[in-house]
Design a protein around this motif. Structure first.
Motif, short mmCIF file in Angstrom:
data_model
loop_
_atom_site.label_atom_id
_atom_site.label_comp_id
_atom_site.label_asym_id
_atom_site.label_seq_id
_atom_site.Cartn_x
_atom_site.Cartn_y
_atom_site.Cartn_z
N LYS A 11 0.81 -1.23 0.00
CA LYS A 11 0.00 0.00 0.00
C LYS A 11 0.83 1.27 0.00
CE LYS A 11 -4.25 -1.84 1.95
NZ LYS A 11 -5.21 -1.82 3.07
N THR A 12 2.05 1.18 0.54
CA THR A 12 2.89 2.38 0.61
C THR A 12 4.34 2.00 0.27
OG1 THR A 12 3.48 2.09 2.94
CG2 THR A 12 1.49 3.37 2.48
N ALA A 13 5.11 3.02 -0.10
CA ALA A 13 6.54 2.80 -0.38
C ALA A 13 7.25 2.36 0.89
CB ALA A 13 7.16 4.09 -0.91
N ARG A 14 6.82 2.88 2.04
CA ARG A 14 7.45 2.47 3.29
C ARG A 14 7.34 0.96 3.49
NH1 ARG A 14 9.60 3.26 8.04
NH2 ARG A 14 9.06 1.73 9.60
N MET A 15 6.18 0.41 3.14
CA MET A 15 5.99 -1.04 3.31
C MET A 15 6.87 -1.83 2.35
SD MET A 15 4.11 -1.77 5.83
CE MET A 15 4.52 -0.34 6.80
N ILE A 17 9.87 -0.91 1.35
CA ILE A 17 11.21 -0.87 1.94
C ILE A 17 11.30 -1.80 3.15
CG2 ILE A 17 12.89 0.63 3.11
CD1 ILE A 17 12.63 1.17 0.09
N LYS A 18 10.25 -1.78 3.96
CA LYS A 18 10.24 -2.64 5.15
C LYS A 18 10.28 -4.11 4.74
CE LYS A 18 7.62 -3.03 9.49
NZ LYS A 18 6.43 -2.57 10.22
N ASP A 42 -0.44 2.80 -9.84
CA ASP A 42 0.54 3.42 -8.96
C ASP A 42 1.82 3.69 -9.73
OD1 ASP A 42 -1.09 3.35 -6.84
OD2 ASP A 42 0.02 1.87 -5.68
N CYS A 43 2.49 4.80 -9.36
CA CYS A 43 3.76 5.10 -10.02
C CYS A 43 4.92 4.57 -9.20
CB CYS A 43 3.89 6.59 -10.26
SG CYS A 43 3.26 7.61 -8.94
N GLY A 44 4.65 3.82 -8.15
CA GLY A 44 5.69 3.42 -7.22
C GLY A 44 6.32 2.08 -7.48
N MET A 45 6.76 1.46 -6.41
CA MET A 45 7.56 0.24 -6.47
C MET A 45 6.83 -0.93 -5.82
SD MET A 45 10.34 1.34 -3.52
CE MET A 45 11.06 2.67 -4.42
N TYR B 33 11.40 10.07 -3.71
CA TYR B 33 10.87 9.11 -2.73
C TYR B 33 9.73 8.29 -3.33
CZ TYR B 33 8.38 7.26 1.31
OH TYR B 33 7.74 6.43 2.20
N GLY B 34 9.93 7.00 -3.46
CA GLY B 34 8.84 6.04 -3.70
C GLY B 34 8.05 6.19 -4.98
N ARG B 35 8.57 6.94 -5.95
CA ARG B 35 7.77 7.20 -7.16
C ARG B 35 8.20 6.33 -8.34
NH1 ARG B 35 5.99 10.10 -3.14
NH2 ARG B 35 5.19 12.20 -3.55
N GLU B 49 13.11 6.18 4.95
CA GLU B 49 12.47 5.28 5.91
C GLU B 49 13.40 4.95 7.08
OE1 GLU B 49 9.44 4.91 6.05
OE2 GLU B 49 9.12 5.92 4.14
N GLY B 229 2.45 8.91 -4.72
CA GLY B 229 3.04 7.74 -5.38
C GLY B 229 2.24 6.47 -5.14
N SER B 232 -2.54 6.10 -7.09
CA SER B 232 -2.47 7.24 -8.02
C SER B 232 -3.68 7.37 -8.92
CB SER B 232 -1.20 7.14 -8.87
OG SER B 232 -0.06 7.20 -8.05
N ASP B 243 1.64 7.77 4.12
CA ASP B 243 1.24 8.49 2.89
C ASP B 243 0.11 9.48 3.13
OD1 ASP B 243 3.04 6.65 2.00
OD2 ASP B 243 1.92 6.10 0.21
#
Lengths: 76, 375
Positions: A11-15, A17-18, A42-45, B33-35, B49, B229, B232, B243
């Motif tokens: 759901k988030t970039a933080r997750m 990375i974690k 999503d444009c993320g990872m 960041y994260g994009r 993070e 990010g 979207s 977020d």
């Protein structure tokens, strides 16, 4: 990864990375990739993981309360 | 000789690793960041993070996700105060509040009619916990507490305040702008609802960094909207932390610098006793009045003084012109604190230390103040 893989979406970039950090510490091979457009806009990872390691991956994520969804890459 | 005594405005110098770390990010690494998923973004995201994790550990918080970055403590306080969705009947403030709190609250008072009250306190601004225990328990109250005063350095007795607040169901927003990095801030142990902090003061990171912790972020109304990010394809902000409160690109250069500050904090070159001894010596000088905490264990690493006949701005200017000593005079954006201390409207001269100050620096300061106080 040449073997069959699956995609784990968070759901988030933080997750991401974690989860990535936890996998590395546990010896699970993962790769950070862009979120496939067929899964989300999503444009993320997200993470790519060997299909053979999905079960220990799921267990690791559950132990850390990390929510995610796994997609079969052949269906993406 | 370290002549910079304005560390409550912003710390200086920073640990040298902070500048080199920011330079490395700006020169060699880069990345948002994260994009995206390429290595540069992955590494930048990982470091942001890592900083969030380090701040979480410092705050004694188990869920780093509940920490959001902001550009400074003022921005964080605006998000927290304007986002209080279940409007309290009354907002109680400590008598030492900064305008980072008072101006948003004044806006709430004017626009929504929320009542503001000042908590009962001792002469030095320390909250009177005996009187606090006698406040009516039935009201829907929010407390906003300045943890360490930016005027006289008094440290509020948070364990006792939080015990009383918790037993009565009052919520607490803690302004830790001056305290985080200098003294323990135990968000969970003290059952604090929200903590606002900045990165460039006691944490010794770069300006433009800060943030907040919120125990129940879903209860906080949004005040900022934009790209994260994630999700979207939707015009709605994501429900997930961090977020939910991270609209727009975060200050990655600043955050990696803050991470470096957290990892390279210098050992103090003086002791708390040295600060107290300095205050005692200054209090002996003719015409000088020290404004600090009455109890030595409530004294932070900053204090103020006034002169019986010379205005604070005159003293401050003389200190700089004759001795190169940098201080801040006036109201320090905290008129309520100065009203509490009886130093409104002319204010005080503030002395704010950093871990880099040595006993020799303090002795030099005493000599300089002795000079300007008598000539």
């Amino acid at each position: 990864m040449s073997q069959p893989t699956k995609t784990a979406v968070f759901k988030t970039a933080r997750m991401v990375i974690k989860a990535d950090n936890a996998c590395r510490q546990s010896g699970l091979a993962v790769k950070v990739i862009p979120v496939p457009p067929s899964v989300s806009s999503d444009c993320g990872m997200c993470l790519e993981i060997a299909a053979a390691e999905v079960e220990p991956f799921k267990a690791l994520m559950a132990s850390l309360n990390i929510e995610m969804k796994i997609y079969d890459n052949n269906l993406i | 000789m370290n002549c910079y005594f304005d560390n409550a405005s912003t710390s200086f110098p920073k640990p040298p690793e902070v500048a080199s770390r920011i330079s490395r990010y700006l020169t060699d690494e880069g990345g948002t960041y994260g994009r995206a998923a390429y290595q540069r973004v992955h590494e930048a995201t990982r470091q942001v993070e890592q900083c969030r994790d380090a701040l979480s550990a410092l705050l004694g918080v188990a869920d780093p996700e509940k920490i959001a970055f902001a550009s400074n403590a003022t921005s964080a306080l605006n998000t927290l105060l304007l986002g209080v969705s279940s409007r309290p009947t009354v907002i109680w403030v400590s008598p030492m509040e900064h305008n980072a709190v008072m101006r948003p609250l004044w806006h709430l008072h004017r626009t929504l009619g929320i009542r503001m009250e000042v908590l009962p306190a001792m002469e030095d601004g320390s909250i009177d916990t005996d009187a606090l225990g006698k406040l009516p328990a039935g009201e829907d109250s929010l407390f906003v507490i300045n943890h360490l005063s930016n005027v006289n350095g008094v440290i509020q007795p948070m364990p006792e305040i939080s015990r009383l607040a918790t037993s009565r169901g009052w919520k607490i927003i803690l302004d830790a702008a001056q305290s985080l990095g200098e003294i323990p801030v135990e968000a969970i142990t003290w059952n604090i609802d929200c903590v606002a902090f900045t990165g460039h003061k006691a944490l010794m990171g770069p300006t433009g960094t800060g943030g907040f912790y919120c125990k129940s972020p879903q209860e906080l109304a949004l005040t900022h909207f934009g790209g994260t990010g994630s999700l979207s394809d939707s015009y709605e902000m994501p429900a997930e932390m961090p977020d939910r409160f991270q609209a727009g690109t975060p200050n990655v250069a600043g955050i990696v610098g803050l991470l470096s500050a957290l990892e390279n904090r210098p050992a103090a070159c003086h002791t708390p006793s040295d600060v107290l001894a300095c205050m005692r010596e200054l209090s002996k000088l003719p015409g000088i009045k020290i404004h600090g905490a009455k109890q030595s264990d409530q004294q932070g690493e900053l204090f103020s003084f006034t002169h019986q006949s010379q205005p604070p701005a005159t003293i401050s200017q003389k200190l700089f012109e004759r001795h190169g000593i940098e201080t801040r005079s006036g109201l320090h954006c905290a008129p309520l604190a100065h009203r509490t201390l009886g130093t409104f409207p002319s204010g005080t001269v503030r002395i704010a230390l950093s871990p880099y100050h040595t006993v020799a620096d303090l002795e030099n300061l005493i000599k300089a103040i002795a000079d300007v106080a008598t000539n």
